[in-house]
Design a protein around this motif. Structure first.
Motif, PDB file in Angstrom:
ATOM      1  N   ALA A  92     -19.394  45.051  -7.441  1.00  0.00           N
ATOM      2  CA  ALA A  92     -20.106  43.986  -7.010  1.00  0.00           C
ATOM      3  C   ALA A  92     -20.094  43.852  -5.633  1.00  0.00           C
ATOM      4  CB  ALA A  92     -19.206  42.632  -7.527  1.00  0.00           C
ATOM      5  N   PHE A  93     -20.108  45.021  -4.872  1.00  0.00           N
ATOM      6  CA  PHE A  93     -20.612  44.905  -3.399  1.00  0.00           C
ATOM      7  C   PHE A  93     -21.467  46.104  -2.820  1.00  0.00           C
ATOM      8  CE2 PHE A  93     -16.872  47.702  -3.324  1.00  0.00           C
ATOM      9  CZ  PHE A  93     -17.027  48.378  -2.246  1.00  0.00           C
TER      10      PHE A  93
ATOM     11  N   GLN B 288     -26.816  39.241  -1.176  1.00  0.00           N
ATOM     12  CA  GLN B 288     -26.513  38.598  -0.452  1.00  0.00           C
ATOM     13  C   GLN B 288     -25.258  38.681   0.590  1.00  0.00           C
ATOM     14  OE1 GLN B 288     -27.383  34.393  -1.863  1.00  0.00           O
ATOM     15  NE2 GLN B 288     -29.212  35.063  -2.513  1.00  0.00           N
ATOM     16  N   ASP B 289     -24.338  39.446  -0.047  1.00  0.00           N
ATOM     17  CA  ASP B 289     -23.149  39.476   0.564  1.00  0.00           C
ATOM     18  C   ASP B 289     -22.310  38.194   0.894  1.00  0.00           C
ATOM     19  OD1 ASP B 289     -20.943  41.134   1.300  1.00  0.00           O
ATOM     20  OD2 ASP B 289     -21.866  41.403   3.192  1.00  0.00           O
ATOM     21  N   PHE B 290     -22.119  37.441   0.121  1.00  0.00           N
ATOM     22  CA  PHE B 290     -21.637  36.140   0.338  1.00  0.00           C
ATOM     23  C   PHE B 290     -20.049  36.095   0.261  1.00  0.00           C
ATOM     24  CE2 PHE B 290     -23.247  35.422  -3.957  1.00  0.00           C
ATOM     25  CZ  PHE B 290     -21.878  35.445  -4.543  1.00  0.00           C
TER      26      PHE B 290
ATOM     27  N   ILE C 226     -14.391  33.902   0.554  1.00  0.00           N
ATOM     28  CA  ILE C 226     -12.994  33.896   0.796  1.00  0.00           C
ATOM     29  C   ILE C 226     -12.488  32.955   1.990  1.00  0.00           C
ATOM     30  CG2 ILE C 226     -11.441  35.644   1.685  1.00  0.00           C
ATOM     31  CD1 ILE C 226     -12.955  37.925   0.294  1.00  0.00           C
ATOM     32  N   ASP C 227     -13.337  32.899   3.143  1.00  0.00           N
ATOM     33  CA  ASP C 227     -13.081  32.028   3.976  1.00  0.00           C
ATOM     34  C   ASP C 227     -12.766  30.561   3.473  1.00  0.00           C
ATOM     35  OD1 ASP C 227     -12.958  34.117   5.904  1.00  0.00           O
ATOM     36  OD2 ASP C 227     -14.900  33.800   6.447  1.00  0.00           O
TER      37      ASP C 227
ATOM     38  N   TYR D 161     -14.290  43.109   3.193  1.00  0.00           N
ATOM     39  CA  TYR D 161     -13.884  41.752   3.307  1.00  0.00           C
ATOM     40  C   TYR D 161     -12.607  41.977   3.993  1.00  0.00           C
ATOM     41  CZ  TYR D 161     -17.778  41.611   0.194  1.00  0.00           C
ATOM     42  OH  TYR D 161     -18.982  41.867  -0.374  1.00  0.00           O
ATOM     43  N   PRO D 162     -12.318  42.367   4.932  1.00  0.00           N
ATOM     44  CA  PRO D 162     -10.887  42.627   5.509  1.00  0.00           C
ATOM     45  C   PRO D 162     -10.167  41.159   5.710  1.00  0.00           C
ATOM     46  CG  PRO D 162     -12.395  42.294   7.149  1.00  0.00           C
ATOM     47  CD  PRO D 162     -13.261  42.610   6.119  1.00  0.00           C
TER      48      PRO D 162
END
Length: 449
Positions: free
Chosen positions: A43-44, A64-66, A71-72, A148-149
């Protein structure tokens, strides 16, 4: 009080964008969830391994890589987000052998394992091959280091592979990968949470590997039974079952009582829904092939919006809130509080009972993908075909269908608008049952009388 976390297979919900997911997170926050595990394989948009997401090209996060923004956003609500994957199989990872067939896992009979999956069909990797291990490590490192660090941890969900012929001790091989990955992850994220399965420490599996107290353990109803000694040993423990996804408030109460009695740190039910188009008979439901799935199998729910505010879904949300707060709460007391919470202060006792009747119509005997056979006659055909529905169930369905017109009339006359709106769900069920479907039901009632 036991914590609450939810598990979702993020890759199998391709149609929802960031706004919908932020709304979903607000629903989770309202439930008191402290953690969300988004199973992220496939999914990425991996740059190293594009093969892992080609099957899922239309997923909104691929486009779109949202997920980083989500997460934020979760952090502003007090929710941690953990990423999930299976070491040698399932979404994303099972695509590697499509390009490199020699990496396919070998079964106990000496032959390559067949294609398998849910949504993402492919082949398990052979864990005895160093190249398989390298691919998994590089793929997952890319996920938590490059993409996604800011994620708060990882769930490493153990495979349930039946391997043989040179594979060696599967769980020892998996443990070695987990240990290497954990050390690498903690070097970048010293406070990150790592959830693993207890298989590597269970005497009944012949395993006695060293346990790092930084690991958290997840027990499940389907593959990792509760073991008091390991629960006590765990620095933090989870328990996952499917009562909130396919059950009723009484089943949810049993689960909440179980985790409380066993001293589990966090109840961790899958609360997932699916919006992809099944390419094959996922979970042996051939009637779904090629159809765009609806959340929880409920045809009235949008494939693009938050489904958790729907009253039928919200019944179990309220149950998990109530019974985690008080596992000894009676069902009568739970029901008494349900009306004002879900329908409004003007809801009548009959409105609450009619809501629960509709909930049973949709949830009783439902699958992960479809509503129960009382609400979806396609499921009745399927269940009768596989021999998993008996005469008592058929009689129950027939009785409930016969009572639906009166239920609909009662709800339509309620002083509470939310109850009036529920009358539409009765209409939906009645409309779903064509005359041939009703004839089919009654023919089987006669046959089995």
């Amino acid at each position: 009080m036991t914590d609450l976390a939810y598990y979702l297979t993020f890759g199998r919900m391709p149609t929802l964008g960031l706004d919908a997911w932020q709304s979903i997170y607000r629903s989770y926050a309202a439930d008191g969830a402290t953690r969300i595990v988004l199973w992220t394989g496939g999914a990425f948009r991996s740059r190293l391994f594009p093969i892992t997401w080609q099957y899922n090209r239309e997923h909104r996060n691929i486009e779109q890589d949202f997920l980083g923004d989500l997460i934020d956003y979760g952090h502003t609500l007090g929710i941690k987000t953990l990423l999930g994957f299976v070491p040698y199989d399932y979404d994303g990872i099972n695509q590697f052998p499509l390009e490199q067939p020699r990496l396919r896992a070998i079964g106990a009979d000496g032959n390559y394992l067949e294609s398998q999956g849910i949504h993402c069909w492919g082949y398990a990797l052979n864990p005895a091959l160093s190249e398989s291990r390298r691919l998994v490590l590089d793929y997952v490192r890319e996920l938590y280091r490059d993409f996604y660090p800011q994620a708060d941890g990882i769930l490493i969900e153990s495979s349930d592979l039946k391997l043989g012929n040179g594979t060696g001790d599967y769980f020892s091989l998996e443990y070695d990968l987990i240990k290497e990955l954990s050390e690498d992850y903690w070097s970048d994220h010293p406070d990150g949470e790592l959830i693993i399965y207890p298989h590597y420490f269970r005497s009944d599996r012949g395993q006695a590997h060293p346990y790092d107290p930084r690991w958290q353990l997840v027990f499940t109803s389907h593959s990792a039974d509760l073991e008091p000694g390991l629960i006590d040993r765990a620095s933090y423990s989870y328990y996952a079952d499917y009562s909130i996804m396919v059950g009723d408030p009484e089943q949810v109460r049993r689960s909440c009582r179980l985790v409380s009695a066993q001293g589990i740190s966090c109840y961790f039910p899958p609360f997932e829904f699916f919006t992809y188009r099944p390419p094959q008979a996922d979970m042996r439901e051939p009637h779904l092939i090629g159809r765009p799935l609806r959340p929880f199998g409920f045809e009235h729910l949008s494939r693009h919006d938050n489904p958790y505010e729907d009253p039928l879904v919200a019944v179990n949300r309220h149950a998990v809130r109530a019974f985690l707060a008080d596992p000894e709460l009676s069902l009568d007391d739970f029901t008494a509080g349900l009306g004002p919470s879900l329908l409004g202060p003007a809801a009548r006792p009959s409105d609450i009972e009619d809501l629960l009747t509709l909930h049973r119509l949709y949830f009783r005997s439902k699958s992960y993908f479809s509503a129960g056979p009382a609400a979806d006659p396609r499921m009745l055909h399927h269940r009768l075909g596989e021999g998993s529905t008996g005469p008592d169930e058929l009689a129950w369905i027939a009785d409930r269908l016969a009572a639906l017109p009166d239920l609909r009339t009662r709800l339509a006359a309620s002083p509470e608008p939310a109850a009036v709106a529920l009358a539409t769900r009765a209409d939906d069920v009645l409309s779903a049952w064509s005359q041939p479907d009703r004839d089919f039901l009654h023919a089987h009632l006669v046959e089995r009388a």
